[in-house]
Design a protein around this motif. Sequence first.
Motif, PDB file in Angstrom:
ATOM      1  N   VAL A 216       0.859  -1.190   0.000  1.00  0.00           N
ATOM      2  CA  VAL A 216       0.000   0.000   0.000  1.00  0.00           C
ATOM      3  C   VAL A 216       0.891   1.234   0.000  1.00  0.00           C
ATOM      4  CG1 VAL A 216      -1.713   1.326   1.285  1.00  0.00           C
ATOM      5  CG2 VAL A 216      -1.884  -1.169   1.174  1.00  0.00           C
ATOM      6  N   LEU A 217       0.627   2.133  -0.928  1.00  0.00           N
ATOM      7  CA  LEU A 217       1.352   3.397  -1.031  1.00  0.00           C
ATOM      8  C   LEU A 217       0.434   4.521  -0.589  1.00  0.00           C
ATOM      9  CD1 LEU A 217       3.903   4.919  -2.011  1.00  0.00           C
ATOM     10  CD2 LEU A 217       2.817   5.062  -4.256  1.00  0.00           C
ATOM     11  N   ILE A 218       0.930   5.347   0.339  1.00  0.00           N
ATOM     12  CA  ILE A 218       0.160   6.491   0.842  1.00  0.00           C
ATOM     13  C   ILE A 218       0.656   7.734   0.131  1.00  0.00           C
ATOM     14  CG2 ILE A 218      -0.518   7.818   2.872  1.00  0.00           C
ATOM     15  CD1 ILE A 218       0.190   5.393   4.573  1.00  0.00           C
ATOM     16  N   SER A 219      -0.250   8.432  -0.527  1.00  0.00           N
ATOM     17  CA  SER A 219       0.140   9.644  -1.246  1.00  0.00           C
ATOM     18  C   SER A 219       0.339  10.793  -0.276  1.00  0.00           C
ATOM     19  CB  SER A 219      -0.936  10.020  -2.269  1.00  0.00           C
ATOM     20  OG  SER A 219      -2.121  10.409  -1.603  1.00  0.00           O
ATOM     21  N   GLY A 227      -8.219  17.014   8.049  1.00  0.00           N
ATOM     22  CA  GLY A 227      -8.710  17.896   7.002  1.00  0.00           C
ATOM     23  C   GLY A 227      -8.029  17.657   5.671  1.00  0.00           C
ATOM     24  N   ASP A 228      -6.858  16.974   5.686  1.00  0.00           N
ATOM     25  CA  ASP A 228      -6.173  16.658   4.426  1.00  0.00           C
ATOM     26  C   ASP A 228      -6.979  15.644   3.626  1.00  0.00           C
ATOM     27  OD1 ASP A 228      -4.116  18.306   5.116  1.00  0.00           O
ATOM     28  OD2 ASP A 228      -2.689  16.725   5.633  1.00  0.00           O
ATOM     29  N   SER A 229      -6.687  15.588   2.311  1.00  0.00           N
ATOM     30  CA  SER A 229      -7.203  14.509   1.469  1.00  0.00           C
ATOM     31  C   SER A 229      -6.089  13.486   1.296  1.00  0.00           C
ATOM     32  CB  SER A 229      -7.638  15.052   0.102  1.00  0.00           C
ATOM     33  OG  SER A 229      -8.767  15.877   0.232  1.00  0.00           O
ATOM     34  N   VAL A 230      -6.393  12.234   1.553  1.00  0.00           N
ATOM     35  CA  VAL A 230      -5.388  11.162   1.533  1.00  0.00           C
ATOM     36  C   VAL A 230      -5.827  10.087   0.550  1.00  0.00           C
ATOM     37  CG1 VAL A 230      -4.243   9.380   2.908  1.00  0.00           C
ATOM     38  CG2 VAL A 230      -4.696  11.628   3.906  1.00  0.00           C
ATOM     39  N   THR A 231      -4.860   9.590  -0.227  1.00  0.00           N
ATOM     40  CA  THR A 231      -5.122   8.525  -1.187  1.00  0.00           C
ATOM     41  C   THR A 231      -4.258   7.319  -0.862  1.00  0.00           C
ATOM     42  OG1 THR A 231      -5.669  10.096  -2.943  1.00  0.00           O
ATOM     43  CG2 THR A 231      -5.062   7.878  -3.625  1.00  0.00           C
ATOM     44  N   LEU A 232      -4.890   6.150  -0.749  1.00  0.00           N
ATOM     45  CA  LEU A 232      -4.179   4.888  -0.572  1.00  0.00           C
ATOM     46  C   LEU A 232      -4.236   4.128  -1.890  1.00  0.00           C
ATOM     47  CD1 LEU A 232      -5.492   3.723   2.933  1.00  0.00           C
ATOM     48  CD2 LEU A 232      -3.563   5.199   2.381  1.00  0.00           C
ATOM     49  N   ARG A 258      -8.639  -0.194  -6.803  1.00  0.00           N
ATOM     50  CA  ARG A 258      -7.211  -0.032  -6.568  1.00  0.00           C
ATOM     51  C   ARG A 258      -6.903   1.196  -5.721  1.00  0.00           C
ATOM     52  NH1 ARG A 258      -3.187  -2.670  -8.579  1.00  0.00           N
ATOM     53  NH2 ARG A 258      -4.562  -3.707 -10.091  1.00  0.00           N
ATOM     54  N   ILE A 259      -7.762   2.238  -5.795  1.00  0.00           N
ATOM     55  CA  ILE A 259      -7.530   3.485  -5.068  1.00  0.00           C
ATOM     56  C   ILE A 259      -8.583   3.650  -3.983  1.00  0.00           C
ATOM     57  CG2 ILE A 259      -7.361   5.988  -5.268  1.00  0.00           C
ATOM     58  CD1 ILE A 259      -5.133   4.564  -6.720  1.00  0.00           C
ATOM     59  N   LEU A 260      -8.135   3.989  -2.764  1.00  0.00           N
ATOM     60  CA  LEU A 260      -9.037   4.339  -1.668  1.00  0.00           C
ATOM     61  C   LEU A 260      -8.786   5.810  -1.320  1.00  0.00           C
ATOM     62  CD1 LEU A 260     -11.135   3.496   0.492  1.00  0.00           C
ATOM     63  CD2 LEU A 260      -9.214   2.978   1.995  1.00  0.00           C
ATOM     64  N   ASN A 261      -9.793   6.648  -1.563  1.00  0.00           N
ATOM     65  CA  ASN A 261      -9.673   8.085  -1.300  1.00  0.00           C
ATOM     66  C   ASN A 261     -10.389   8.438  -0.002  1.00  0.00           C
ATOM     67  OD1 ASN A 261      -8.199   9.098  -3.600  1.00  0.00           O
ATOM     68  ND2 ASN A 261      -9.995   8.627  -4.839  1.00  0.00           N
ATOM     69  N   SER A 286      -2.002  -7.371   1.493  1.00  0.00           N
ATOM     70  CA  SER A 286      -0.813  -6.550   1.701  1.00  0.00           C
ATOM     71  C   SER A 286      -0.478  -6.531   3.187  1.00  0.00           C
ATOM     72  CB  SER A 286      -1.068  -5.122   1.218  1.00  0.00           C
ATOM     73  OG  SER A 286      -1.997  -4.479   2.098  1.00  0.00           O
ATOM     74  N   ASP A 287       0.720  -6.050   3.510  1.00  0.00           N
ATOM     75  CA  ASP A 287       1.013  -5.726   4.901  1.00  0.00           C
ATOM     76  C   ASP A 287       0.166  -4.511   5.299  1.00  0.00           C
ATOM     77  OD1 ASP A 287       2.867  -7.765   5.110  1.00  0.00           O
ATOM     78  OD2 ASP A 287       4.561  -6.490   4.519  1.00  0.00           O
ATOM     79  N   THR A 288      -0.024  -4.331   6.595  1.00  0.00           N
ATOM     80  CA  THR A 288      -0.814  -3.192   7.058  1.00  0.00           C
ATOM     81  C   THR A 288       0.036  -1.923   7.049  1.00  0.00           C
ATOM     82  OG1 THR A 288      -0.262  -3.658   9.366  1.00  0.00           O
ATOM     83  CG2 THR A 288      -2.301  -4.611   8.510  1.00  0.00           C
ATOM     84  N   VAL A 289      -0.620  -0.809   6.779  1.00  0.00           N
ATOM     85  CA  VAL A 289       0.007   0.508   6.916  1.00  0.00           C
ATOM     86  C   VAL A 289      -0.835   1.304   7.909  1.00  0.00           C
ATOM     87  CG1 VAL A 289       0.994   0.508   4.615  1.00  0.00           C
ATOM     88  CG2 VAL A 289      -1.270   1.478   4.961  1.00  0.00           C
ATOM     89  N   THR A 290      -0.182   2.187   8.633  1.00  0.00           N
ATOM     90  CA  THR A 290      -0.865   2.952   9.671  1.00  0.00           C
ATOM     91  C   THR A 290      -1.086   4.384   9.214  1.00  0.00           C
ATOM     92  OG1 THR A 290       0.109   1.587  11.419  1.00  0.00           O
ATOM     93  CG2 THR A 290      -0.744   3.749  12.053  1.00  0.00           C
ATOM     94  N   LEU A 291      -2.340   4.817   9.294  1.00  0.00           N
ATOM     95  CA  LEU A 291      -2.666   6.224   9.078  1.00  0.00           C
ATOM     96  C   LEU A 291      -2.690   6.902  10.450  1.00  0.00           C
ATOM     97  CD1 LEU A 291      -5.464   6.508   6.362  1.00  0.00           C
ATOM     98  CD2 LEU A 291      -3.027   6.910   6.153  1.00  0.00           C
ATOM     99  N   ASN A 292      -1.704   7.762  10.681  1.00  0.00           N
ATOM    100  CA  ASN A 292      -1.592   8.472  11.954  1.00  0.00           C
ATOM    101  C   ASN A 292      -1.981   9.925  11.694  1.00  0.00           C
ATOM    102  OD1 ASN A 292      -0.996   9.056  14.601  1.00  0.00           O
ATOM    103  ND2 ASN A 292       1.190   9.311  14.234  1.00  0.00           N
ATOM    104  N   VAL A 293      -3.232  10.245  11.996  1.00  0.00           N
ATOM    105  CA  VAL A 293      -3.776  11.560  11.663  1.00  0.00           C
ATOM    106  C   VAL A 293      -3.474  12.540  12.800  1.00  0.00           C
ATOM    107  CG1 VAL A 293      -5.847  12.844  11.034  1.00  0.00           C
ATOM    108  CG2 VAL A 293      -5.599  10.452  10.336  1.00  0.00           C
TER     109      VAL A 293
END
Length: 472
Positions: A216-219, A227-232, A258-261, A286-293
């Motif tokens: 997983v790639l975090i943009s 408040g940001d827009s994040v794309t996985l 394929r994209i999670l917005n 996939s391996d897990t990725v952490t979204l730390n907001v």
Amino acid sequence: MSLIMAPPLPLVFLLMIHGRYSCAVDGHTHISPAVQLNVMYPPRSFSVSISGSGVIVEGDSVTLNCISDSNPPAELHWFKGVKFVGSGRIFSISKISSDDTGEYKCKSINEGKYSNAVTLNVMYSPRNVSVSISPSGVIVEGDSVTLNCISDSNPPAEIIWIKGGTIVGSGRIFSISKISSDDRGEYKCKSINEHGEKYSDNVSLNVMYSPRSISVLISGSGVIVEGDSVTLNCISDSNPPALNITWFKGGMFVGSGRILNISKISSDDSGEYKCKSINEHGEKYSDTVTLNVMYPPKRVSISVSIIQSGQIWAGNSVTLNCLSDSNPPALNFSWFKENEASAVGSGQRFSALQSGRFYCQAHNQHGSQRSDAISVTVLHVAGLNVIVITAASGGLFIIIIIILLLLSFIIQKKRMNRRSAINENDDPSANTYTALELKSRSSGLYDTLTSVHPKPAVHQSGSSEYGNLSLQ
């Protein structure tokens, strides 16, 4: 009388008698006119010669010569195999090609005799080079695959196999047992002999396999602020490409594709995310990725604790704690008293020593927020400091508390006076204290008072002490 045929004369003898003849009378000088003796004979010593060197290379000019001894000279035709290809003593081929390879001979039409056959062996560089793949259908990882290089050349060619720009093998057959995705790509063979070389066209080995290397790639930048827009982006290596991709937060399904917005991300979106990639050959997570907001302080509030446990004496203070929810945690706290511009304290804890309406403000690098104000009221009752804490809207409640405290103080004072009178009269059977017992008169009022201030302890000397006021 029978006619006897003499056997054929030898050719040498025929050649000897062949020529012009005349006659004369012996003793006379007169000689008769000459006559020609022309001896006829069929073709003999029939052969074919090839001009040039023994090696004939495509593009050379070649001449075939039919050698025939006969009288009269024989009419000659040329044949390649059984096919008529020309006539005359000489048969020429300019710019010979591989198609001219074969056996040639000449034939005397007079006698119907053929010469011995000669072979034209035309040398040429590789041509018509191609590759065939077996099996020819769908190739799945683990299958055995054979590549065959087909080449037309004389002499036969040496074969080299190339994948991309790298040599991977030699020989007319190239075999791959238990093919893997690493073997996919463009293959071709190179055919070489002493007269030249030629490559085949590329053939593609398209190896089918289940998803692998799922990530997983975090943009965006590393720091994600509320408040940001994040794309996985789910990156999946599979063949054919995965057509079904699903997203999970923890164990909960949250989306597909394929994209999670996530637009306007919030702290509630913090957590561990992963994707699952599926094709007809298998699936993989996939391996897990952490979204730390990150977010500024919110839900800022004040909690209250009394520094000393037990009774409240004059000079005691109340400690106010500033609580907040933020990421990263707030490390900077300021305390304010309403209607005052400058801060009256800092740090997460603040000791209130005077009356007033106080609030705290929590800060981190993403912002700040203030709490609601609470009221701290310091009452002087019988030489003691009684501290009353109320919320911002508790002005009326403060007045009620003050009235109840005064009533409590008056009642306590009356009790002490009654007890003093009873002790002086020494009349244990008197019912004065019972008559003054507040609980027996009004349980509602008594419960209200005891919730604000505990029942005083009675000492032998007749004095009373105020219990500790502890509002959490």
